[in-house]
Design an enzyme around this catalytic site. Sequence first.
Site, short mmCIF file in Angstrom:
data_model
loop_
_atom_site.label_atom_id
_atom_site.label_comp_id
_atom_site.label_asym_id
_atom_site.label_seq_id
_atom_site.Cartn_x
_atom_site.Cartn_y
_atom_site.Cartn_z
CG LEU A 123 -12.18 24.21 -28.17
CD1 LEU A 123 -11.20 25.28 -28.67
CD2 LEU A 123 -11.54 23.41 -27.03
CB SER A 163 -10.59 11.07 -32.17
OG SER A 163 -10.09 10.49 -30.98
CB SER A 187 -13.37 9.63 -14.00
OG SER A 187 -13.53 8.25 -13.69
CE1 TYR A 210 -8.62 8.50 -16.65
CE2 TYR A 210 -9.87 7.45 -14.88
CZ TYR A 210 -9.83 8.21 -16.04
OH TYR A 210 -11.01 8.67 -16.60
#
Length: 281
Positions: free
Chosen positions: A8, A13, A141, A154
Amino acid sequence: MSTERIVLITGTSSGIGLAAAVAAAEAGLHVVATMRDTAKAGPLLAAAEQAGVAARIQLKHLDVTEPASVDACIAEVLAEHGRLDAVVNNAGAGLVGTVEQLGTDPFRRAMEVNYFGVVEVTRAAMPHLRASGGRLVTVTSVGGVVGQPFNEAYCAAKFAVEGFMESLAPVAATTGVHVTVVEPGAVASEFITSQGIDVPALLAAAGPYAPALKSYVERTLAAFSAAQTSAEAAAPIVAALTAERPAFRIQTSDQARQFVGTKLADLDGSAVQAMTGGWVA
């Protein structure tokens, strides 16, 4: 019930998530490709068709910020396939700005998507990964290792994810679940454009931070103009899903390895501050 390995992946997208879904299917895995808005699935489905792996990609709705959505999606996977062998936590969202001007609400929203979304998916998936001796791969990241100007929210969320996974990894390993974090640097994907950042408006509203923000934007645009592709960044994700014993921490490029290495060797923080300070000078 399926005998294929079922993975999964969240946030498929566009960008790294889309590329990872197609590459994992090409590697022979059955991919449950999830996204918050399935109306945006066109590019993924087209890429899967072009690669000849459409039959191994199954689309599902999943909003990582909604626990009920997470639970429902994983329950559907178990009902349909009887197993879950791997999860790739990829969904995320950026935020540019500094706390004085943003306020705290955008920070909370960034944490919901980038950190608590990972926590929710991991919580729901762990019993099933334990049953299969599976893999938990999380896309963080280089911003989860090195704090970067105007990316306070972030980076804070990605730092939290790194700490969460580094702490979970030895515990999960005692039950047969292998944990990996994958750290991309600059990636030429829709991650930047999808944030809808109006640079002129951002600069106009920056007040005393305008000169620093202008320098940061110019440096960042230059970095992304020479970025690796989403497919290149996705390759280490698939390697972590398929290798016998993947590393806990994997960078996706030489640039990312060099960048992260600066921080990991920087005991007093002076090297990182000198480096990132140059971005806003």
